[in-house]
Design an enzyme around this catalytic site. Structure first.
Site, PDB file in Angstrom:
ATOM      1  CB  SER A  25      -0.975   0.004   1.178  1.00  0.00           C
ATOM      2  OG  SER A  25      -0.291  -0.178   2.390  1.00  0.00           O
ATOM      3  CG  HIS A  70      -1.096   4.238   3.694  1.00  0.00           C
ATOM      4  ND1 HIS A  70      -2.361   4.031   4.211  1.00  0.00           N
ATOM      5  CD2 HIS A  70      -0.633   3.010   3.347  1.00  0.00           C
ATOM      6  CE1 HIS A  70      -2.647   2.739   4.173  1.00  0.00           C
ATOM      7  NE2 HIS A  70      -1.619   2.105   3.658  1.00  0.00           N
TER       8      HIS A  70
END
Length: 375
Positions: A149, A201
């Site tokens: 991610s 992230h």
């Protein structure tokens, strides 16, 4: 170019591929859709390999994640296993985590790789993943981090950056940019409410955004002058490397001796209490979280203590013994895990025997009179 008509219906309507062919095509590298397919395949193959070697397909334990390349401050920085910053991008916490990441990656990857070119796409994807790993280690002291991610957020950042430039039609880019920013915002909000590593992230997003603005100059030459340059994508890689070095030096590797020893003893007490306070069935249910992970932290603390420069030789020997003691506890934890996975009670007996031996070692250590004075 001569156009081929795949009309098998006799009414002039081209026949569409069946859904399963379209699905399989997502995993086949070809043309400008090349590294997206390869990265999809690698992530899925790693998950399959983990399952075939005994890992839980839905919720693998932390030991399995570490074996397959998870990222953590202690292993990556203290033990010098820098490769974990890369390998963690291809390891996932079960099939749900994998499926969510790969779907998002497929959606963004098939658009972005075609637009910026496969080599720029690959370099920026890797740079974003490495940037995510660096920020994650800086932010988290003990956690074991896995997943694509961070790198995927990097591709979001690349696309968002390019959508603010003149490479895309103004009317189209405004609508697409709003959608991209909404997707980024929603995913960051989800990360706040669940046990998701938002620091990775953000690290990937920042790295990708910088890369997106830099490759604008390469793409402008390509689209307006037909010059295929990769100067600024390599500059992006250099900047990423410099950023990783900066985070390496600002990431703390441990505190003072007294606070580290207090942390060790508190974690040790918690793990010991869990073992005593639960029946075998209760113990095995959460053995990874409440026994193995605490002893992993203890082992990391002992390594940090042993590696300090301002301690006496006798203290260094003592801290080495602490590490060996924690390792014995971890070996006992491995037997508990085997008992859980294979439903074999004989492994529980082995675990308790090894645990008792470790406790005997600890008692002998407590009798030692040592000093942790500075040199």
């Amino acid at each position: 170019m001569e156009e081929q008509n795949n009309d098998n219906t006799g009414n002039g309507t081209p026949e569409r591929n069946p859904w399963w062919k379209n699905f399989l095509n997502a995993f086949i590298p070809k043309g400008d859709y090349f590294f997206t397919a390869i990265i999809l395949d690698l992530n899925i193959l790693v998950w399959i390999a983990m399952c075939l070697t005994g890992s839980n397909p839905i919720a693998p334990d932390s030991n399995d994640l570490v074996i397959w390349g998870a990222n953590s401050r202690n292993l990556t920085l203290v033990h010098g296993q820098i490769w974990r910053m890369f390998t963690c991008m291809f390891v996932h916490f079960g099939i749900i985590h994998l499926a969510a990441n790969m779907y998002a990656f497929f959606v963004i990857g098939r658009m972005l790789e075609t637009f910026i070119g496969k080599w720029r796409f690959l370099i920026l994807y890797i740079c974003s993943g490495l940037g995510a790993s660096a920020v994650s280690m800086w932010w988290h002291e003990d956690s074991v981090a896995v997943g694509a991610s961070g790198a995927i957020f990097g591709t979001f950042g690349v696309f968002a950056a390019l959508l603010t430039t003149d490479l895309i039609n103004k009317e189209v880019r405004g609508r697409m940019l709003r959608g991209m920013l909404q997707a980024i915002g929603i995913n960051l909000l989800i990360g706040l409410s669940w046990h998701i590593d938002n620091s990775a992230h953000i690290g990937g997003l920042i790295t990708g955004t910088i890369g997106g603005y830099l490759i604008y100059f390469d793409l402008k030459k390509f689209y307006y002058q037909k010059i295929n340059s990769h100067t600024f994508v390599f500059l992006s890689a250099v900047i990423t490397f410099i950023g990783i070095l900066i985070f390496r030096f600002i990431t703390p590797l441990g505190g003072d001796v007294e606070s580290l020893m207090l942390h060790f003893e508190q974690t040790e007490t918690s793990a010991q209490h869990y073992l005593i306070a639960h029946t075998n069935e209760q113990l095995l249910e959460n053995v990874e979280k409440n026994f193995i992970q605490p002893w992993q932290r203890c082992r990391a603390i002992a390594d940090s203590l042993e590696g300090k420069n301002d301690i006496t030789d006798s203290a260094r020997i003592y801290f080495h013994g602490l590490g060996a003691y924690a390792e014995m506890k971890l070996n006992a934890g491995d037997y508990f895990l085997k008992a859980k996975k294979e439903k074999n009670s004989s492994f529980i007996d082995s675990a308790y025997n090894l645990n008792r031996k470790a406790d005997e070692v600890r008692k002998k250590m407590l009798l030692l009179n040592f000093e942790t004075e500075s040199k």
